[in-house]
Design an enzyme around this catalytic site. Structure first.
Site, PDB file in Angstrom:
ATOM      1  N   SER A 207       0.846  -1.197   0.000  1.00  0.00           N
ATOM      2  CA  SER A 207       0.000   0.000   0.000  1.00  0.00           C
ATOM      3  C   SER A 207       0.880   1.245   0.000  1.00  0.00           C
ATOM      4  CB  SER A 207      -0.931  -0.022   1.221  1.00  0.00           C
ATOM      5  OG  SER A 207      -1.912   0.974   1.077  1.00  0.00           O
ATOM      6  N   ASN A 208       0.344   2.387   0.370  1.00  0.00           N
ATOM      7  CA  ASN A 208       1.126   3.629   0.401  1.00  0.00           C
ATOM      8  C   ASN A 208       0.649   4.525   1.538  1.00  0.00           C
ATOM      9  OD1 ASN A 208      -1.078   5.380  -0.572  1.00  0.00           O
ATOM     10  ND2 ASN A 208      -0.876   4.128  -2.416  1.00  0.00           N
ATOM     11  N   HIS A 209       1.291   5.687   1.681  1.00  0.00           N
ATOM     12  CA  HIS A 209       1.046   6.543   2.853  1.00  0.00           C
ATOM     13  C   HIS A 209      -0.140   7.492   2.713  1.00  0.00           C
ATOM     14  CE1 HIS A 209       4.372   5.337   5.253  1.00  0.00           C
ATOM     15  NE2 HIS A 209       5.255   5.594   4.299  1.00  0.00           N
TER      16      HIS A 209
END
Ligand SMILES: Cc1cc2nc3c(=O)[nH]c(=O)nc-3n(C[C@H](O)[C@H](O)[C@H](O)COP(=O)(O)O)c2cc1C
Length: 395
Positions: A207-209
């Site tokens: 995933s990502n931030h």
């Protein structure tokens, strides 16, 4: 006005008696009103007048009041939807301009994030003083609304500028400025927000931030401005916006399916989600056990959802977000054209004070054949409203 929490800060000018009439206007309009007074204001009119009019105790100092608020200046500041300073003395204007917090009134005002409305009233010579002019310019620059005083008979017995306008005029001025525009009424707005989550096995993912804050701010702003909003969101920690149709998604494939399904019935479509560029080719059906060996994952490219929507576009206004770290404008313009977008919101993610996870953002709005428009660093709510202003300019 009936849903609003209004705090009226009364400072020590001769026009304090007129503030009682203004308080009545807010109460009559159905607002919940609380009053705070400086020591000087209390030498003109007793707090009891305002307590009776508002049916709330009046804040006069920091001591725990009848409402048992022990950090009362913060509790009052957090409760506020609208803060009004009336009559505003030259003294409180100077304190607000400098951020001085030496009394209950000045401290609560400094702690208030809600919109502030200042109604100066003073002798003409104090009004004309260079320091007052400078301080008022600072307030306006800080986004505080300042009402021009009226000209007329002053308490000193002569005519001049500095007189407090009539309470009903003040009420109308604040009501106009604080009214939510309903300029998106009847529009169907589809917004994606947050990260996507690409599974590796039943317990792990890529995933990502992305926090989702920008997309949620857009959904909130559109709903407040009267739009019918569908928010398609990856997992976030944020509260679902009120009055919005909410669709939870996980992986990019699910986001694509949902966006395409809802696209044709939408008027404005904004892709603010941070979509993973890749997914894992073979998702393990069971948790991958560690065996002391390295593990290789084969990542497959995800489809470009935004470009896909650009291809099937029929009259929708399509808005994309781009996070760039270099050659901002050149890369942004390429995306605008390639993906058939009407508007691209360009983020500089090389900066840590804005963008991903931050409360504030600073963006450039790119449109075909137009100079880019910079929206200077401000809250994501303010940026969201500016993006919709620009979208309405396109339509
Ligand atoms: C009779 C009288 C009338 C006053 N009227 C005003 C006024 O209209 N505007 C103003 O800025 N100051 C006025 N002042 C001066 C303020 O009361 C004074 O600057 C005070 O320190 C303001 O305190 P505050 O801002 O904490 O309320 C007046 C003072 C007196 C004694």
């Amino acid at each position: 006005m009936s849903t609003k929490h209004v705090v009226i800060y009364i400072t020590g000018g001769i026009a304090v008696y007129k503030a009682a009439q203004l308080v009545r206007e807010f109460v009559k309009a159905g607002a919940q009103v609380k009053v705070a007074m400086t020591d000087a204001a209390q030498t003109f009119v007793s707090p009891q007048t305002f307590a009776v009019l508002t049916k709330n105790p009046v804040y006069t100092d920091f001591s725990a009041n009848q409402q048992r608020e022990f950090v009362s200046h913060i509790e009052l500041a957090d409760w506020t939807d609208i803060a009004v300073v009336v009559p505003a003395t030259a003294n409180i204007i100077a304190k607000m301009a400098l951020g001085i917090a030496d009394t209950f009134v000045s401290t609560a005002l400094l702690a208030t994030a809600a919109p502030k409305y200042v109604i100066p009233a003073m002798n003409e010579k104090m009004w004309q003083n260079a320091a007052t002019k400078r301080n008022l310019a600072t307030l306006k620059n800080d986004g505080i609304a300042v009402m021009e005083p009226a000209e007329g008979f002053l308490a000193e017995g002569y005519s001049g500028k500095g007189r407090m306008p009539e309470p009903l005029d003040i009420f109308k001025w604040i009501n106009n400025l604080s009214a939510e525009k309903q300029d998106l009424a009847g529009r169907k707005v589809l917004i994606s927000a947050g990260p996507t989550v690409e599974p590796i096995d039943p317990v792990r993912y890529l995933s990502n931030h992305s926090s989702g804050k920008m997309g949620y701010a857009l959904a909130n702003a559109a709903a407040k401005r009267g739009a019918e909003v569908t928010l398609v969101s990856g997992p976030t920690r944020l509260t679902k916006p009120a009055g919005v149709k909410f669709i939870q998604i996980q992986a990019a494939a699910e986001l694509q399916e949902t966006m395409e399904k809802n696209f044709s019935k939408s008027d404005i479509v904004i892709m603010a989600a941070a979509v993973s560029d890749y997914h894992v080719d073979q998702v393990a059906p069971q948790k991958i056990k560690k065996n002391g060996q390295d593990l290789e994952l084969h990542l497959v490219s995800n489809p470009d959802i935004l470009a896909g929507l650009g291809q099937i576009k029929k009259g929708q206004i399509l808005v994309g977000f781009a996070a760039e770290t270099e050659n901002l404008l050149a890369n942004g313009n390429k995306k605008l054209q390639k993906k058939n977008l009407d508007l691209l919101v360009l983020n500089d993610v090389s900066r840590t004070d804005i963008g991903f996870n931050a409360e504030d953002n600073e963006v450039r709005l790119l449109r075909a054949r137009r100079e880019p428009r910079l929206i200077a660093k401000s809250s994501k709510d303010q940026i969201a409203n500016q993006i919709f202003d620009e979208i309405l300019n396109l339509a």
